[in-house]
Design a protein around this motif. Structure first.
Motif, PDB file in Angstrom:
ATOM      1  N   ARG A   1       6.225   4.663   5.044  1.00 22.58           N
ATOM      2  CA  ARG A   1       7.033   4.635   3.825  1.00 22.58           C
ATOM      3  C   ARG A   1       8.275   5.505   3.964  1.00 22.58           C
ATOM      4  O   ARG A   1       9.356   5.133   3.508  1.00 22.58           O
ATOM      5  CB  ARG A   1       6.191   5.126   2.634  1.00 22.58           C
ATOM      6  N   ARG A   2       8.137   6.662   4.616  1.00 20.75           N
ATOM      7  CA  ARG A   2       9.290   7.541   4.814  1.00 20.75           C
ATOM      8  C   ARG A   2      10.319   6.885   5.724  1.00 20.75           C
ATOM      9  O   ARG A   2      11.528   7.044   5.548  1.00 20.75           O
ATOM     10  CB  ARG A   2       8.836   8.871   5.429  1.00 20.75           C
ATOM     11  N   LYS A   3       9.834   6.127   6.698  1.00 19.81           N
ATOM     12  CA  LYS A   3      10.747   5.464   7.634  1.00 19.81           C
ATOM     13  C   LYS A   3      11.486   4.323   6.966  1.00 19.81           C
ATOM     14  O   LYS A   3      12.634   4.032   7.285  1.00 19.81           O
ATOM     15  CB  LYS A   3       9.953   4.943   8.837  1.00 19.81           C
ATOM     16  N   LYS A   4      10.824   3.668   5.996  1.00 19.69           N
ATOM     17  CA  LYS A   4      11.450   2.540   5.324  1.00 19.69           C
ATOM     18  C   LYS A   4      12.498   2.964   4.304  1.00 19.69           C
ATOM     19  O   LYS A   4      13.455   2.243   4.056  1.00 19.69           O
ATOM     20  CB  LYS A   4      10.378   1.692   4.618  1.00 19.69           C
ATOM     21  N   LYS A   5      12.336   4.157   3.723  1.00 15.82           N
ATOM     22  CA  LYS A   5      13.272   4.606   2.690  1.00 15.82           C
ATOM     23  C   LYS A   5      14.710   4.718   3.196  1.00 15.82           C
ATOM     24  O   LYS A   5      15.629   4.200   2.570  1.00 15.82           O
ATOM     25  CB  LYS A   5      12.798   5.928   2.096  1.00 15.82           C
ATOM     26  N   PRO A   6      14.960   5.405   4.331  1.00 14.43           N
ATOM     27  CA  PRO A   6      16.351   5.462   4.814  1.00 14.43           C
ATOM     28  C   PRO A   6      16.910   4.088   5.116  1.00 14.43           C
ATOM     29  O   PRO A   6      18.094   3.816   4.894  1.00 14.43           O
ATOM     30  CB  PRO A   6      16.239   6.306   6.091  1.00 14.43           C
ATOM     31  N   GLU A   7      16.069   3.165   5.631  1.00 11.12           N
ATOM     32  CA  GLU A   7      16.540   1.827   5.945  1.00 11.12           C
ATOM     33  C   GLU A   7      16.948   1.081   4.677  1.00 11.12           C
ATOM     34  O   GLU A   7      17.965   0.398   4.651  1.00 11.12           O
ATOM     35  CB  GLU A   7      15.443   1.050   6.686  1.00 11.12           C
TER      36      GLU A   7
ATOM     37  N   LEU B   1       0.833  -1.199   0.000  1.00  9.21           N
ATOM     38  CA  LEU B   1       0.000   0.000   0.000  1.00  9.21           C
ATOM     39  C   LEU B   1       0.870   1.252   0.000  1.00  9.21           C
ATOM     40  O   LEU B   1       1.862   1.324   0.737  1.00  9.21           O
ATOM     41  CB  LEU B   1      -0.912  -0.003   1.245  1.00  9.21           C
ATOM     42  N   ARG B   2       0.495   2.229  -0.825  1.00  2.00           N
ATOM     43  CA  ARG B   2       1.218   3.497  -0.914  1.00  2.00           C
ATOM     44  C   ARG B   2       0.245   4.636  -0.610  1.00  2.00           C
ATOM     45  O   ARG B   2      -0.914   4.629  -1.054  1.00  2.00           O
ATOM     46  CB  ARG B   2       1.828   3.685  -2.306  1.00  2.00           C
ATOM     47  N   TRP B   3       0.747   5.629   0.111  1.00  2.00           N
ATOM     48  CA  TRP B   3      -0.122   6.732   0.515  1.00  2.00           C
ATOM     49  C   TRP B   3      -0.553   7.579  -0.680  1.00  2.00           C
ATOM     50  O   TRP B   3      -1.633   8.175  -0.673  1.00  2.00           O
ATOM     51  CB  TRP B   3       0.579   7.597   1.563  1.00  2.00           C
ATOM     52  N   GLU B   4       0.300   7.627  -1.717  1.00  2.79           N
ATOM     53  CA  GLU B   4      -0.074   8.388  -2.903  1.00  2.79           C
ATOM     54  C   GLU B   4      -1.349   7.842  -3.550  1.00  2.79           C
ATOM     55  O   GLU B   4      -2.207   8.595  -4.000  1.00  2.79           O
ATOM     56  CB  GLU B   4       1.070   8.367  -3.926  1.00  2.79           C
TER      57      GLU B   4
ATOM     58  N   SER C   1      -5.153   6.782   8.282  1.00  2.00           N
ATOM     59  CA  SER C   1      -4.404   5.694   7.646  1.00  2.00           C
ATOM     60  C   SER C   1      -3.450   6.231   6.587  1.00  2.00           C
ATOM     61  O   SER C   1      -2.340   5.720   6.420  1.00  2.00           O
ATOM     62  CB  SER C   1      -5.370   4.681   7.029  1.00  2.00           C
ATOM     63  N   ILE C   2      -3.885   7.267   5.853  1.00  3.73           N
ATOM     64  CA  ILE C   2      -2.997   7.886   4.857  1.00  3.73           C
ATOM     65  C   ILE C   2      -1.748   8.438   5.540  1.00  3.73           C
ATOM     66  O   ILE C   2      -0.613   8.246   5.057  1.00  3.73           O
ATOM     67  CB  ILE C   2      -3.740   9.005   4.101  1.00  3.73           C
ATOM     68  N   LEU C   3      -1.933   9.119   6.663  1.00  4.68           N
ATOM     69  CA  LEU C   3      -0.788   9.673   7.392  1.00  4.68           C
ATOM     70  C   LEU C   3       0.123   8.570   7.924  1.00  4.68           C
ATOM     71  O   LEU C   3       1.353   8.699   7.890  1.00  4.68           O
ATOM     72  CB  LEU C   3      -1.291  10.542   8.546  1.00  4.68           C
ATOM     73  N   ILE C   4      -0.481   7.479   8.406  1.00  2.00           N
ATOM     74  CA  ILE C   4       0.305   6.365   8.940  1.00  2.00           C
ATOM     75  C   ILE C   4       1.114   5.698   7.829  1.00  2.00           C
ATOM     76  O   ILE C   4       2.305   5.409   7.994  1.00  2.00           O
ATOM     77  CB  ILE C   4      -0.619   5.343   9.632  1.00  2.00           C
ATOM     78  N   VAL C   5       0.483   5.461   6.696  1.00  2.00           N
ATOM     79  CA  VAL C   5       1.178   4.834   5.564  1.00  2.00           C
ATOM     80  C   VAL C   5       2.292   5.739   5.061  1.00  2.00           C
ATOM     81  O   VAL C   5       3.394   5.274   4.742  1.00  2.00           O
ATOM     82  CB  VAL C   5       0.176   4.519   4.439  1.00  2.00           C
ATOM     83  N   ARG C   6       2.021   7.043   5.020  1.00  2.00           N
ATOM     84  CA  ARG C   6       3.044   7.995   4.568  1.00  2.00           C
ATOM     85  C   ARG C   6       4.248   7.987   5.495  1.00  2.00           C
ATOM     86  O   ARG C   6       5.402   7.965   5.042  1.00  2.00           O
ATOM     87  CB  ARG C   6       2.443   9.391   4.481  1.00  2.00           C
ATOM     88  N   ALA C   7       3.989   7.995   6.814  1.00  2.00           N
ATOM     89  CA  ALA C   7       5.085   7.969   7.786  1.00  2.00           C
ATOM     90  C   ALA C   7       5.846   6.648   7.713  1.00  2.00           C
ATOM     91  O   ALA C   7       7.080   6.616   7.856  1.00  2.00           O
ATOM     92  CB  ALA C   7       4.530   8.182   9.194  1.00  2.00           C
TER      93      ALA C   7
END
Length: 261
Positions: A249-255, A195-198, A241-247
């Motif tokens: 995805r942002r957390k996974k990118k640096p990892e 799932l993507r927030w976009e 849920s949109i805000l949660i998914v967005r946060a």
């Protein structure tokens, strides 16, 4: 070291599951019997939204009103008493039920999987309780207040049955509890990369239509007011849920970037 204790035969696991189910049923039955014995306290809580001094009405400044409940069957009150007591016992036993089920499943998990699993189960349980509380303090009282006092003519008096009242309370509590799992499900799907927030933001208008349709299906009545009262929390959950998914995805990118490096 990551280990997974998945020893034993199929019949051993089946025997463990049977013991787990028996313990769950015994604890639920004991708590249901206790709830049945405390009839006055139990129905003081259940019937509170039918009185105009309920805390939600006082906070919202609702004008005084009167709702009359009646019984139309010989065994109806006793059956309602048993049904409400069972649901109360199940609700009280739910932490133990989750503990037993997780204790049964956890040996099959690796050590690194147990902490996320505990987090998911804890969040899902908390959201279910939150959905039940939202129904009891907001959705159900407003529904009862509106429909219980609505009249097409002063010549027609509303007389609500206790069965209709209790069944609506229980069914709406279960439905809102399940609906409030939306952020947890969205979070899991985001972690899996499904799932993507976009996409959620792009299809927001479509989601509103789906929410209205789902609300119309799960509401026990057909009036627009109840539809709005049920649809509003679901829409807010979708936005959360949109805000949660967005946060997530942002957390996974640096990892992912650090793992590639």
């Amino acid at each position: 070291m990551s280990t997974s204790k998945n020893e034993g035969t199929f019949w051993d696991h089946l025997d463990e599951l049977r013991s787990c189910i028996i313990r769950i049923l015994l604890v639920t039955a004991v708590l249901a019997v206790l709830a049945f014995c405390f009839k006055e306290v139990l129905f003081d809580v259940v019937l509170a939204p039918s009185h105009d001094d309920f805390i939600s009405y006082r906070l919202l400044g609702v004008e005084p009103f009167a709702i009359h409940l009646m019984n139309t069957g010989l065994t109806e009150q006793f059956m309602i008493h048993m049904k409400v007591a069972f649901y109360c016992g199940l609700l009280l036993a739910s932490p133990y039920v989750l503990y037993e089920l997780f204790a049964f499943v956890s040996p099959a998990l690796y050590d690194k999987e147990r902490r996320p699993a505990v987090k998911v189960v804890g969040c899902a349980y908390a959201m279910f309780l939150l959905g039940t509380a939202v129904n009891y303090f907001i959705v159900f009282p407003l529904t009862v207040r509106f429909l219980g006092t609505y009249q097409v003519s002063p010549d027609v008096t509303n007389m609500l049955t206790i069965q209709s009242y209790a069944d609506t309370l229980i069914s709406m509590s279960l439905v809102l509890g399940v609906v409030f799992e939306l952020p947890v499900v969205s979070w899991l799907l985001a972690l899996l990369g499904i799932l993507r927030w976009e996409h959620m933001a792009h299809f927001r208008k479509h989601a509103v239509v789906v929410i209205l349709v789902v609300s119309a299906i799960i509401t026990p009545t057909t009036d627009a007011f109840t539809l709005f009262v049920v649809a509003l929390p679901i829409w807010l959950l979708y936005e959360a849920s949109i805000l949660i998914v967005r946060a997530t995805r942002r957390k996974k990118k640096p990892e992912s970037v650090s793992s590639e490096a």
